[in-house]
Design an enzyme around this catalytic site. Structure first.
Site, PDB file in Angstrom:
ATOM      1  N   LYS A   1       0.852  -1.202   0.000  1.00  0.00           N
ATOM      2  CA  LYS A   1       0.000   0.000   0.000  1.00  0.00           C
ATOM      3  C   LYS A   1       0.879   1.241   0.000  1.00  0.00           C
ATOM      4  O   LYS A   1       2.081   1.152   0.284  1.00  0.00           O
ATOM      5  CB  LYS A   1      -0.921  -0.033   1.230  1.00  0.00           C
ATOM      6  CG  LYS A   1      -0.165  -0.112   2.545  1.00  0.00           C
ATOM      7  CD  LYS A   1      -1.031  -0.675   3.660  1.00  0.00           C
ATOM      8  CE  LYS A   1      -0.276  -0.546   4.986  1.00  0.00           C
ATOM      9  NZ  LYS A   1      -0.852  -1.340   6.054  1.00  0.00           N
TER      10      LYS A   1
ATOM     11  N   ARG B   1     -10.363  -0.337  15.644  1.00  0.00           N
ATOM     12  CA  ARG B   1     -10.364   0.663  14.582  1.00  0.00           C
ATOM     13  C   ARG B   1     -11.395   0.219  13.545  1.00  0.00           C
ATOM     14  O   ARG B   1     -12.446   0.801  13.437  1.00  0.00           O
ATOM     15  CB  ARG B   1      -8.947   0.756  13.989  1.00  0.00           C
ATOM     16  CG  ARG B   1      -8.689   1.943  13.120  1.00  0.00           C
ATOM     17  CD  ARG B   1      -7.253   1.963  12.624  1.00  0.00           C
ATOM     18  NE  ARG B   1      -6.877   0.710  11.961  1.00  0.00           N
ATOM     19  CZ  ARG B   1      -5.711   0.507  11.353  1.00  0.00           C
ATOM     20  NH1 ARG B   1      -4.797   1.464  11.331  1.00  0.00           N
ATOM     21  NH2 ARG B   1      -5.452  -0.645  10.758  1.00  0.00           N
TER      22      ARG B   1
ATOM     23  N   TYR C   1      15.447  29.794   9.070  1.00  0.00           N
ATOM     24  CA  TYR C   1      14.166  30.370   9.492  1.00  0.00           C
ATOM     25  C   TYR C   1      13.998  30.309  11.002  1.00  0.00           C
ATOM     26  O   TYR C   1      14.287  29.291  11.631  1.00  0.00           O
ATOM     27  CB  TYR C   1      13.008  29.589   8.863  1.00  0.00           C
ATOM     28  CG  TYR C   1      12.798  29.849   7.388  1.00  0.00           C
ATOM     29  CD1 TYR C   1      12.402  31.100   6.927  1.00  0.00           C
ATOM     30  CD2 TYR C   1      12.978  28.825   6.465  1.00  0.00           C
ATOM     31  CE1 TYR C   1      12.194  31.319   5.570  1.00  0.00           C
ATOM     32  CE2 TYR C   1      12.767  29.035   5.113  1.00  0.00           C
ATOM     33  CZ  TYR C   1      12.374  30.294   4.673  1.00  0.00           C
ATOM     34  OH  TYR C   1      12.162  30.504   3.342  1.00  0.00           O
TER      35      TYR C   1
ATOM     36  N   MET D   1      12.199  24.276   2.598  1.00  0.00           N
ATOM     37  CA  MET D   1      11.589  23.476   1.529  1.00  0.00           C
ATOM     38  C   MET D   1      12.634  22.748   0.680  1.00  0.00           C
ATOM     39  O   MET D   1      12.462  21.585   0.321  1.00  0.00           O
ATOM     40  CB  MET D   1      10.716  24.364   0.628  1.00  0.00           C
ATOM     41  CG  MET D   1       9.879  23.548  -0.350  1.00  0.00           C
ATOM     42  SD  MET D   1       8.891  24.542  -1.465  1.00  0.00           S
ATOM     43  CE  MET D   1       7.690  25.254  -0.369  1.00  0.00           C
TER      44      MET D   1
HETATM   45  C1  PLP Z   1       0.019  -2.120   6.704  1.00  0.00           C
HETATM   46  C2  PLP Z   1      -0.574  -3.385   7.220  1.00  0.00           C
HETATM   47  C3  PLP Z   1       0.223  -4.518   7.432  1.00  0.00           C
HETATM   48  C4  PLP Z   1       1.736  -4.496   7.350  1.00  0.00           C
HETATM   49  O1  PLP Z   1       2.223  -3.894   8.532  1.00  0.00           O
HETATM   50  P1  PLP Z   1       3.798  -3.743   8.818  1.00  0.00           P
HETATM   51  O2  PLP Z   1       3.851  -3.206  10.195  1.00  0.00           O
HETATM   52  O3  PLP Z   1       4.300  -2.762   7.825  1.00  0.00           O
HETATM   53  O4  PLP Z   1       4.391  -5.078   8.665  1.00  0.00           O
HETATM   54  C5  PLP Z   1      -0.422  -5.696   7.770  1.00  0.00           C
HETATM   55  N1  PLP Z   1      -1.762  -5.745   7.925  1.00  0.00           N
HETATM   56  C6  PLP Z   1      -2.558  -4.660   7.770  1.00  0.00           C
HETATM   57  C7  PLP Z   1      -4.020  -4.781   7.982  1.00  0.00           C
HETATM   58  C8  PLP Z   1      -1.985  -3.444   7.420  1.00  0.00           C
HETATM   59  O5  PLP Z   1      -2.767  -2.369   7.280  1.00  0.00           O
END
Ligand code: PLP
Length: 388
Positions: A64, A160, A285, A333
């Site tokens: 992802k 969640r 800055y 930046m």
């Molecule tokens: C992102 C995610 C993972 C992977 O998690 P890591 O900590 O990066 O290994 C596994 N399961 C779900 C549901 C996730 O959202």
């Protein structure tokens, strides 16, 4: 500088290779800009570490957010041999992977919200997760030509998304009997605290999961990277490693190297100026840093516009010419400033923000964040190249 794509480049998706070839220019202006180097052999190595830890279980690699900022098409291509499937957050991410030629299983964590989306998923063999009753209702009792391979999310403690243990039996029965869904959907859960030294909360999640799913016929999946490495007896048919594949430390303690993981992403740039700052003068800055003595300050071509964390405080580590130096002054930046006291450096020297020589987790913890965020927030302005 190594040729971005040598022999092994031919294994990669052709459009991807030309995109990566086009990015780094050899003219000197490009050399002064930040560059991300992706080490394919480190990625493949980490995938093998995950596969070994999985024992006989199958693996969905988490890709992802564009493969945690590494490029999902590149990642899926590079580790397809050791992975059984891939996992993305959204339907669009899943469709993009199919477009890039991924033929393995793809789990879509956010699932589908309508019959139109369910049809899109079915046509592309994407496997949606159902985490809320509204999704089951939205999909309804129609067919989609091709049956959907579905997953149900069980909430065992993250609180969640997902069905509670009480809601689970009814939700599972409803999902299983939808006309458009293949029988025996899979069930997954997600750990909230597997990265912490105290194993008790994770053991409680594991126990609850197995208790609730005892009679489930479909596939099951529990572990993220931390779960995979720290809870070898967690069970399940599938594991879902993410951060470990990219060489980030899945735990709040220790280092990625403790687990034999190698950094995939190295962020480098150049020193573009060196100046002397007088005692009492401030840098950057807001004048956040004040020189206590006359001192050399290096100006480095990277900033938050490239994805370097703006909230990195004075003292955040950085490598100048292979020597450990400290960030001073506010990140802007396009530029950052570093303390060059005790450092041998000249203009044009190479600077590593994190990667092969400086663990990303060190920079992340100095900047009060995690490696995941640093990886994901790399901007499109940064040139990318792939090396073996
Ligand atoms: C992102 C995610 C993972 C992977 O998690 P890591 O900590 O990066 O290994 C596994 N399961 C779900 C549901 C996730 O959202």
């Amino acid at each position: 500088m190594a040729e971005p794509q040598s022999k092994s480049g031919s294994e990669l998706v052709p459009e991807l290779v030309s995109e990566f070839r086009a990015a780094p220019k050899t003219e000197s202006s490009a050399l002064r800009r930040p560059q991300l180097t992706m080490d394919l052999s480190a990625l493949r190595h980490n995938a093998v570490v995950a596969k070994q830890a999985a024992g006989g279980r199958k693996l969905f690699a988490a890709v992802k957010a564009d493969g945690y900022g590494h490029g999902a098409a590149m990642v899926t291509q590079a580790i397809r041999e050791s992975m059984d499937g891939f996992m993305v957050a959204s339907l669009g991410e899943g469709e993009a992977l199919r477009q890039a030629g991924v033929t393995q299983r793809i789990m879509v964590l956010q699932g589908v919200m309508s019959q139109t989306e369910a049809r899109r998923a079915a046509q592309r063999f994407l496997e949606p997760v159902f985490h809320h009753v509204s999704q089951i209702e939205a999909v309804g009792r129609v067919g989609f030509g091709l049956p959907l391979t579905a997953w149900l999310k069980l909430d065992t403690g993250m609180h969640r998304v997902g069905f509670t243990a009480d809601e689970f039996p009814e939700a599972y029965a409803r999902l299983s009997t939808l006309r458009g869904v293949r029988p025996n959907p899979g069930v997954l859960t997600h750990f909230a605290r597997a990265d912490e030294p105290n194993p008790a909360p994770t053991h409680a999640q594991i126990d609850l999961f197995h208790q609730v799913t005892a009679t489930v016929q479909g596939d099951t999946s529990l572990c993220n990277s931390a779960g995979l490495l720290a809870f070898p007896d967690a069970g399940g048919d599938w594991v879902r490693p993410g951060i470990m594949l990219y060489g980030g430390n899945p735990f709040v303690t220790g280092t990625a190297a403790d687990h034999g993981l190698r950094p995939v992403m190295t962020l480098t740039t150049r020193l573009i100026a060196i100046r002397t700052v007088q005692a009492g003068e401030t840098v950057g800055y807001g004048g956040r840093f004040t020189a206590s003595e006359t001192m050399p300050v290096g100006v480095v071509a990277i900033g938050y516009g490239d994805g370097y964390p703006r909230h990195a405080p004075d003292g955040t580590p950085i490598l100048v010419n292979g020597q450990r130096a400290r960030l001073i002054g506010r990140v802007s930046m396009d530029l950052i400033t570093v303390d060059l006291r005790g450092i041998t450096a000249s203009v044009g020297d190479s600077v590593e923000c994190w990667g092969a020589q400086l663990p990303i987790d060190e920079v992340a913890s100095a900047a009060l964040t995690i490696s995941y965020e640093l990886m994901c927030q790399m901007s499109g302005r940064v040139a990318r190249r792939i090396v073996e």
